[in-house]
Design a protein around this motif. Structure first.
Motif, mmCIF file in Angstrom:
data_model
loop_
_atom_site.group_PDB
_atom_site.id
_atom_site.type_symbol
_atom_site.label_atom_id
_atom_site.label_comp_id
_atom_site.label_asym_id
_atom_site.label_seq_id
_atom_site.Cartn_x
_atom_site.Cartn_y
_atom_site.Cartn_z
ATOM 1 N N LYS A 144 0.877 -1.639 0.100
ATOM 2 C CA LYS A 144 -0.218 0.355 0.252
ATOM 3 C C LYS A 144 0.426 1.334 0.491
ATOM 4 N N ARG A 145 1.952 1.142 0.255
ATOM 5 C CA ARG A 145 2.975 2.217 -0.077
ATOM 6 C C ARG A 145 3.127 2.378 -1.390
ATOM 7 N N LYS A 146 2.828 3.801 -1.422
ATOM 8 C CA LYS A 146 3.440 4.651 -2.596
ATOM 9 C C LYS A 146 4.457 4.882 -3.625
ATOM 10 N N TRP A 147 4.928 4.971 -2.574
ATOM 11 C CA TRP A 147 6.822 5.071 -2.747
ATOM 12 C C TRP A 147 7.173 3.950 -3.145
ATOM 13 N N LEU A 148 6.833 3.279 -2.708
ATOM 14 C CA LEU A 148 7.353 1.795 -2.749
ATOM 15 C C LEU A 148 6.840 0.739 -3.970
ATOM 16 N N ARG A 149 5.468 1.332 -4.102
ATOM 17 C CA ARG A 149 5.222 1.269 -5.685
ATOM 18 C C ARG A 149 6.245 1.818 -6.618
ATOM 19 N N VAL A 150 5.619 3.080 -6.496
ATOM 20 C CA VAL A 150 7.049 3.800 -7.638
ATOM 21 C C VAL A 150 8.457 2.907 -8.135
ATOM 22 N N LEU A 151 9.396 2.607 -6.924
ATOM 23 C CA LEU A 151 10.577 2.643 -7.061
ATOM 24 C C LEU A 151 10.577 0.547 -7.584
ATOM 25 N N ILE A 152 9.121 -0.009 -7.565
ATOM 26 C CA ILE A 152 9.150 -1.280 -8.183
ATOM 27 C C ILE A 152 8.952 -0.888 -9.607
ATOM 28 N N ILE A 153 8.090 -0.025 -9.744
ATOM 29 C CA ILE A 153 7.670 -0.052 -11.268
ATOM 30 C C ILE A 153 9.150 0.456 -12.332
ATOM 31 N N PHE A 154 9.255 1.698 -11.489
ATOM 32 C CA PHE A 154 11.356 2.239 -12.065
ATOM 33 C C PHE A 154 11.843 0.557 -12.264
ATOM 34 N N THR A 155 12.286 -0.046 -10.915
ATOM 35 C CA THR A 155 13.301 -0.805 -11.806
ATOM 36 C C THR A 155 12.980 -2.416 -12.916
ATOM 37 N N ILE A 156 11.201 -2.543 -12.888
ATOM 38 C CA ILE A 156 10.684 -3.253 -13.728
ATOM 39 C C ILE A 156 11.208 -2.173 -15.066
ATOM 40 N N ILE A 157 10.871 -1.024 -15.210
ATOM 41 C CA ILE A 157 11.541 -0.403 -16.538
ATOM 42 C C ILE A 157 12.569 -0.288 -16.452
ATOM 43 N N MET A 158 13.350 -0.076 -15.890
ATOM 44 C CA MET A 158 15.172 -0.395 -15.896
ATOM 45 C C MET A 158 15.469 -1.883 -16.194
ATOM 46 N N VAL A 159 14.795 -2.713 -15.836
ATOM 47 C CA VAL A 159 15.162 -4.049 -16.102
ATOM 48 C C VAL A 159 14.929 -4.407 -17.509
#
Length: 331
Positions: free
Chosen positions: A120-135
């Motif tokens: 439910k942490r918005k900042w963590l979701r943003v970080l995860i999505i950024f990681t997916i894009i970078m992978v």
């Protein structure tokens, strides 16, 4: 159209590798986040010390995604960029499989996507999505995938995640109404069915001939590695681990469950050390003993080895932790 996109991708990769060479260590880091070795660290960590159910879900989703990726790669049988152009460097560990869709992109979108959907942490979701894009982007930069490979990998990963989330609850409820023997036989049957489907697909497509250009460029990039897209080792690994993970989950549930977040910090450390030691012992120990000749016996023993690894992660290790007071039951 695929050929045009591949040529565009080659031009982009060539620019990235020549003009932005300093980015290579960063891209290799993000690619590592999509490697099997990383998942073998993070998934057991969730199972043993964060959230048992989420860790099991991550593992199952990863194995399902890996199996589907195997089917799709052979079905599309498209080359990797460095197979087509000798100007492109493969800056990763050499792989002999086809390129479409990107397994790293697909697995990142599904597995990391499940992590994002579970917080439910918005900042963590943003970080995860950024990681997916970078992978995904790292696979383009490193020369092993085209734009088409990456985009399709992301789309397939999101599709798998949506299907998983849609049917997970009702499937789990159905299985929980069955006795333990039926549940274990069912997951074993699913595992074997996926393996047999993969073998059938290999039989259908393995007569495909490779252009001399692919073979020549692969030999230039990696003289020690041949194109081997029809090898079933990876499929056996994913389907066997899937069975082991689910069987372990069923077993632990019958024994009263396991509280991953229980215990002092030092107990979490010991659990992780002991757990990884068990994985290494099974993987390396049996790997050195079992033959790797590619015949039925070799394939069967490989299935047993990886099924045992999955069973250790979600079944044996948690019960060992409970018995040794390093962990606690859920109830």
């Amino acid at each position: 159209m695929l050929e045009n996109l591949l040529q565009i991708s080659i031009s982009i990769i060539n620019f990235l590798q020549t003009q932005l060479a300093w980015l290579a260590p960063v891209m290799k880091f993000f690619t590592f986040l999509g490697n099997e070795e990383f998942y073998l660290l993070i998934m057991p960590l969730f199972v043993w010390s964060v959230d048992y159910t989420l860790g099991l879900r991550l593992g199952v989703l990863l194995m399902l995604s890996g199996s589907l990726n195997f089917f799709l790669k052979i079905g599309f049988h498209q080359p990797r960029p460095y197979w087509v152009s000798s100007k492109i460097k493969d800056l990763t560990v050499p792989m002999g499989s086809f390129g479409l869709p990107s397994g790293h992109s697909q697995n990142a979108a599904s597995v990391f996507g499940l992590m994002a959907a579970s917080t439910k942490r918005k900042w963590l979701r943003v970080l995860i999505i950024f990681t997916i894009i970078m992978v995904a982007f790292s696979r383009l930069y490193l020369g092993v995938h085209s734009i088409t490979d990456i985009l399709m990998g992301l789309l397939v990963g999101v599709f798998i995640l949506r299907i998983f989330l849609k049917f997970e609850e009702r499937t789990t409820e159905y299985f929980q109404r069955q006795n333990i023997i039926v549940r274990i036989l069912c997951v074993f049957g699913i595992s074997i069915a996926l393996a047999l489907l993969g073998i059938l697909i290999v039989e259908i497509f393995q007569g495909i001939s490779f252009p001399n250009e692919w073979i020549r460029n692969t030999a230039i990039a990696h003289p020690e590695k041949e194109i081997s897209p029809f090898a079933i080792d990876g499929l056996v690994t994913t389907t066997a681990t899937l069975f082991g993970l689910l069987a372990g989950g069923i077993w632990v549930k019958e024994k009263g469950g396991y509280r991953a977040n229980a215990g002092a910090f030092l107990k979490h450390v010991f659990r992780f050390i002991i757990g990884l030691a068990g994985i290494l012992l099974i993987w390396k120990g049996l790997g050195d003993v079992f033959p790797s000749t590619g015949d039925l016996l070799s394939v069967s023993l490989r299935y047993f080895r990886y099924a045992l690894i999955g069973l250790w992660i979600t079944g044996i290790a948690p019960l060992v932790f409970i018995r040794t007071k390093l962990g606690e039951k859920e109830i």
